[in-house]
Design a protein around this motif. Structure first.
Motif, PDB file in Angstrom:
ATOM      1  N   ALA A 102      -9.138  15.594  -9.417  1.00  0.00           N
ATOM      2  CA  ALA A 102      -8.403  15.479  -8.157  1.00  0.00           C
ATOM      3  C   ALA A 102      -7.077  16.204  -8.312  1.00  0.00           C
ATOM      4  O   ALA A 102      -6.366  15.997  -9.301  1.00  0.00           O
ATOM      5  N   VAL A 103      -6.764  17.060  -7.377  1.00  0.00           N
ATOM      6  CA  VAL A 103      -5.469  17.733  -7.328  1.00  0.00           C
ATOM      7  C   VAL A 103      -4.656  17.073  -6.223  1.00  0.00           C
ATOM      8  O   VAL A 103      -5.062  17.076  -5.051  1.00  0.00           O
ATOM      9  N   CYS A 104      -3.540  16.476  -6.598  1.00  0.00           N
ATOM     10  CA  CYS A 104      -2.691  15.749  -5.654  1.00  0.00           C
ATOM     11  C   CYS A 104      -1.394  16.527  -5.475  1.00  0.00           C
ATOM     12  O   CYS A 104      -0.598  16.628  -6.407  1.00  0.00           O
ATOM     13  N   ARG A 105      -1.198  17.053  -4.296  1.00  0.00           N
ATOM     14  CA  ARG A 105      -0.041  17.920  -4.045  1.00  0.00           C
ATOM     15  C   ARG A 105       0.878  17.282  -3.011  1.00  0.00           C
ATOM     16  O   ARG A 105       0.415  16.744  -2.006  1.00  0.00           O
ATOM     17  N   GLU A 106       2.182  17.336  -3.303  1.00  0.00           N
ATOM     18  CA  GLU A 106       3.191  16.833  -2.368  1.00  0.00           C
ATOM     19  C   GLU A 106       2.936  15.366  -1.990  1.00  0.00           C
ATOM     20  O   GLU A 106       2.953  14.993  -0.802  1.00  0.00           O
ATOM     21  N   LEU A 107       2.729  14.526  -2.987  1.00  0.00           N
ATOM     22  CA  LEU A 107       2.441  13.116  -2.744  1.00  0.00           C
ATOM     23  C   LEU A 107       3.526  12.436  -1.910  1.00  0.00           C
ATOM     24  O   LEU A 107       4.719  12.605  -2.183  1.00  0.00           O
ATOM     25  N   THR A 108       3.108  11.688  -0.923  1.00  0.00           N
ATOM     26  CA  THR A 108       3.922  10.896   0.011  1.00  0.00           C
ATOM     27  C   THR A 108       4.752  11.751   0.967  1.00  0.00           C
ATOM     28  O   THR A 108       5.492  11.209   1.784  1.00  0.00           O
ATOM     29  N   LYS A 109       4.634  13.067   0.897  1.00  0.00           N
ATOM     30  CA  LYS A 109       5.415  13.934   1.775  1.00  0.00           C
ATOM     31  C   LYS A 109       4.601  14.315   3.017  1.00  0.00           C
ATOM     32  O   LYS A 109       3.425  13.984   3.144  1.00  0.00           O
ATOM     33  N   ARG A 110       5.230  15.020   3.902  1.00  0.00           N
ATOM     34  CA  ARG A 110       4.602  15.363   5.186  1.00  0.00           C
ATOM     35  C   ARG A 110       3.314  16.154   5.009  1.00  0.00           C
ATOM     36  O   ARG A 110       2.333  15.924   5.721  1.00  0.00           O
ATOM     37  N   ILE A 168      -4.724  15.901  -0.905  1.00  0.00           N
ATOM     38  CA  ILE A 168      -5.527  15.360  -1.997  1.00  0.00           C
ATOM     39  C   ILE A 168      -6.858  16.091  -1.983  1.00  0.00           C
ATOM     40  O   ILE A 168      -7.635  15.966  -1.030  1.00  0.00           O
ATOM     41  N   ALA A 169      -7.128  16.856  -3.012  1.00  0.00           N
ATOM     42  CA  ALA A 169      -8.381  17.613  -3.113  1.00  0.00           C
ATOM     43  C   ALA A 169      -9.199  17.040  -4.261  1.00  0.00           C
ATOM     44  O   ALA A 169      -8.723  16.960  -5.390  1.00  0.00           O
ATOM     45  N   ARG A 170     -10.426  16.638  -3.965  1.00  0.00           N
ATOM     46  CA  ARG A 170     -11.311  16.061  -4.972  1.00  0.00           C
ATOM     47  C   ARG A 170     -12.554  16.918  -5.107  1.00  0.00           C
ATOM     48  O   ARG A 170     -13.049  17.482  -4.132  1.00  0.00           O
ATOM     49  N   GLU A 209     -15.385  23.538  -8.636  1.00  0.00           N
ATOM     50  CA  GLU A 209     -15.087  23.619  -7.203  1.00  0.00           C
ATOM     51  C   GLU A 209     -13.590  23.769  -6.952  1.00  0.00           C
ATOM     52  O   GLU A 209     -13.164  24.586  -6.119  1.00  0.00           O
ATOM     53  N   LEU A 210     -12.794  23.005  -7.675  1.00  0.00           N
ATOM     54  CA  LEU A 210     -11.356  23.075  -7.442  1.00  0.00           C
ATOM     55  C   LEU A 210     -10.745  24.341  -8.034  1.00  0.00           C
ATOM     56  O   LEU A 210      -9.741  24.848  -7.519  1.00  0.00           O
ATOM     57  N   ALA A 211     -11.326  24.864  -9.102  1.00  0.00           N
ATOM     58  CA  ALA A 211     -10.846  26.139  -9.645  1.00  0.00           C
ATOM     59  C   ALA A 211     -11.062  27.259  -8.629  1.00  0.00           C
ATOM     60  O   ALA A 211     -10.233  28.173  -8.516  1.00  0.00           O
ATOM     61  N   GLU A 212     -12.157  27.173  -7.896  1.00  0.00           N
ATOM     62  CA  GLU A 212     -12.426  28.170  -6.858  1.00  0.00           C
ATOM     63  C   GLU A 212     -11.502  27.976  -5.661  1.00  0.00           C
ATOM     64  O   GLU A 212     -11.020  28.943  -5.064  1.00  0.00           O
ATOM     65  N   ARG A 213     -11.242  26.730  -5.331  1.00  0.00           N
ATOM     66  CA  ARG A 213     -10.389  26.437  -4.174  1.00  0.00           C
ATOM     67  C   ARG A 213      -8.943  26.812  -4.440  1.00  0.00           C
ATOM     68  O   ARG A 213      -8.264  27.389  -3.570  1.00  0.00           O
ATOM     69  N   PHE A 214      -8.442  26.489  -5.632  1.00  0.00           N
ATOM     70  CA  PHE A 214      -7.056  26.803  -5.987  1.00  0.00           C
ATOM     71  C   PHE A 214      -7.049  27.978  -6.955  1.00  0.00           C
ATOM     72  O   PHE A 214      -6.816  27.814  -8.151  1.00  0.00           O
ATOM     73  N   ASP A 215      -7.302  29.162  -6.423  1.00  0.00           N
ATOM     74  CA  ASP A 215      -7.413  30.349  -7.279  1.00  0.00           C
ATOM     75  C   ASP A 215      -6.142  31.178  -7.299  1.00  0.00           C
ATOM     76  O   ASP A 215      -6.128  32.322  -7.758  1.00  0.00           O
ATOM     77  N   ARG A 230       1.020  27.542 -12.192  1.00  0.00           N
ATOM     78  CA  ARG A 230       0.033  27.555 -13.274  1.00  0.00           C
ATOM     79  C   ARG A 230      -1.209  26.727 -12.970  1.00  0.00           C
ATOM     80  O   ARG A 230      -2.109  26.639 -13.803  1.00  0.00           O
ATOM     81  N   LEU A 231      -1.251  26.115 -11.804  1.00  0.00           N
ATOM     82  CA  LEU A 231      -2.392  25.259 -11.467  1.00  0.00           C
ATOM     83  C   LEU A 231      -3.708  26.012 -11.560  1.00  0.00           C
ATOM     84  O   LEU A 231      -4.682  25.508 -12.133  1.00  0.00           O
ATOM     85  N   ALA A 232      -3.754  27.210 -11.005  1.00  0.00           N
ATOM     86  CA  ALA A 232      -5.004  27.979 -11.008  1.00  0.00           C
ATOM     87  C   ALA A 232      -5.480  28.258 -12.431  1.00  0.00           C
ATOM     88  O   ALA A 232      -6.672  28.134 -12.739  1.00  0.00           O
ATOM     89  N   THR A 233      -4.560  28.603 -13.312  1.00  0.00           N
ATOM     90  CA  THR A 233      -4.912  28.893 -14.704  1.00  0.00           C
ATOM     91  C   THR A 233      -5.463  27.660 -15.404  1.00  0.00           C
ATOM     92  O   THR A 233      -6.463  27.731 -16.127  1.00  0.00           O
ATOM     93  N   SER A 234      -4.832  26.516 -15.181  1.00  0.00           N
ATOM     94  CA  SER A 234      -5.266  25.281 -15.844  1.00  0.00           C
ATOM     95  C   SER A 234      -6.629  24.836 -15.349  1.00  0.00           C
ATOM     96  O   SER A 234      -7.482  24.398 -16.132  1.00  0.00           O
ATOM     97  N   LEU A 235      -6.854  24.921 -14.040  1.00  0.00           N
ATOM     98  CA  LEU A 235      -8.153  24.534 -13.496  1.00  0.00           C
ATOM     99  C   LEU A 235      -9.253  25.490 -13.953  1.00  0.00           C
ATOM    100  O   LEU A 235     -10.376  25.065 -14.253  1.00  0.00           O
ATOM    101  N   ALA A 236      -8.942  26.779 -14.008  1.00  0.00           N
ATOM    102  CA  ALA A 236      -9.929  27.759 -14.460  1.00  0.00           C
ATOM    103  C   ALA A 236     -10.322  27.497 -15.910  1.00  0.00           C
ATOM    104  O   ALA A 236     -11.495  27.609 -16.282  1.00  0.00           O
ATOM    105  N   ALA A 237      -9.353  27.121 -16.745  1.00  0.00           N
ATOM    106  CA  ALA A 237      -9.645  26.820 -18.149  1.00  0.00           C
ATOM    107  C   ALA A 237     -10.555  25.599 -18.261  1.00  0.00           C
ATOM    108  O   ALA A 237     -11.500  25.581 -19.058  1.00  0.00           O
ATOM    109  N   LEU A 238     -10.287  24.571 -17.467  1.00  0.00           N
ATOM    110  CA  LEU A 238     -11.141  23.385 -17.493  1.00  0.00           C
ATOM    111  C   LEU A 238     -12.534  23.713 -16.971  1.00  0.00           C
ATOM    112  O   LEU A 238     -13.540  23.239 -17.525  1.00  0.00           O
TER     113      LEU A 238
END
Length: 272
Positions: free
Chosen positions: A182-190, A194-196, A201-207, A164-172
């Protein structure tokens, strides 16, 4: 210390504390959100827990009633969730509440937190912040949240499903396209990412759907614009002159960099 609330790693298993490992090793019972996930942590550190019991959101109320007598008898129970601190958007709150009501000692063993990790790495968290839990699934509730957040003078942190990330970012982005996010994905993992950028911009990136666990940080909103009342009046004047309300709101919002949805909604309200 009958009930030990233990924070576990949010990704990297090396982030666990010595106190938590000792608690898992010595407890009479380890209460897990998912015993399979906890077993991975135990195996990593060569811990053979005396017993594992599943306590999740579907059975927590019943388990709290059944486990309370064991706490009152003096047994030590270590409570963990799959990741992070139990009771913060994870199971555990009911058991803690029941223990405190029965005057059973509760000790928290702090550790990793996706909320605070994301807030710091986002660069948007200065001073106060608001934790939203998981973002609303319904479109109307999500839009209302984003509209309201435009007036918050602090950052907000939320969890979101990767689907649902794309939907939430598009709404914002529709409501507040310039809002820092900032979208933080898989924190502390391999494959931590971190997308800022701005909401647009982030709605377009995470579509589309992404993989992994996602924490979203939204920067502080702007103070209410003093021009808002005049802008609403302008929309009403255009409507009175024959313009479509949506088109009038779009025009005024575009000229003054305001929220078209907010102008449209306010223009519908009855005048004094």
């Amino acid at each position: 210390m009958p009930l030990l609330v233990c924070a576990t790693p949010i990704g990297n298993l090396a982030d666990v504390t010595h106190r938590v490992l000792d608690a898992l090793r010595d407890a009479d019972l380890v209460l897990c959100e998912d015993t399979r996930r906890t077993q991975v942590l135990l195996d990593r550190y060569g811990i053979r827990a005396r017993a594992l019991v599943s306590v999740h959101r579907h059975n927590e109320a019943r388990q709290a009633r059944e486990l309370l007598p064991r706490l009152q008898s003096g047994e030590t129970l270590a409570l963990v969730s799959d990741a992070g601190l139990p009771g913060v958007n994870d199971p555990g709150g009911r058991l803690v509440e029941a223990a405190l009501a029965a005057e059973v000692d509760v000790t928290v063993l702090p550790g990793p937190s996706a909320v605070e990790t994301a807030l710091v790495v986002s660069g948007l968290g200065v001073g106060q912040y608001r934790f939203l839990g998981y973002l609303p699934r319904r479109a109307a509730e999500l839009e209302t949240l984003w509209e309201d957040s435009r007036r918050w003078p602090y950052a907000a942190v939320a969890f979101e499903s990767p689907k649902r990330l794309a939907t939430s970012l598009a709404a914002l982005a529709r409501i507040d396209p310039a809002r820092p996010v900032a979208v933080c994905r898989e924190l502390t993992k391999r494959f931590e990412e971190i997308a800022r950028g701005s909401a647009a911009e982030l709605a377009e990136r995470f579509d589309g759907p992404v993989r992994g666990e996602v924490t979203v940080v939204v920067g502080p909103g702007k103070a209410p614009d003093d021009r808002l009342d005049d802008s609403v009046a302008a929309v009403r004047q255009l409507v009175a002159a024959g313009a479509a309300r949506r088109a009038a709101a779009d025009t005024v919002a575009g000229l003054l960099d305001l929220s078209r949805n907010e102008l449209y909604r306010r223009s519908l309200a009855p005048t004094d």
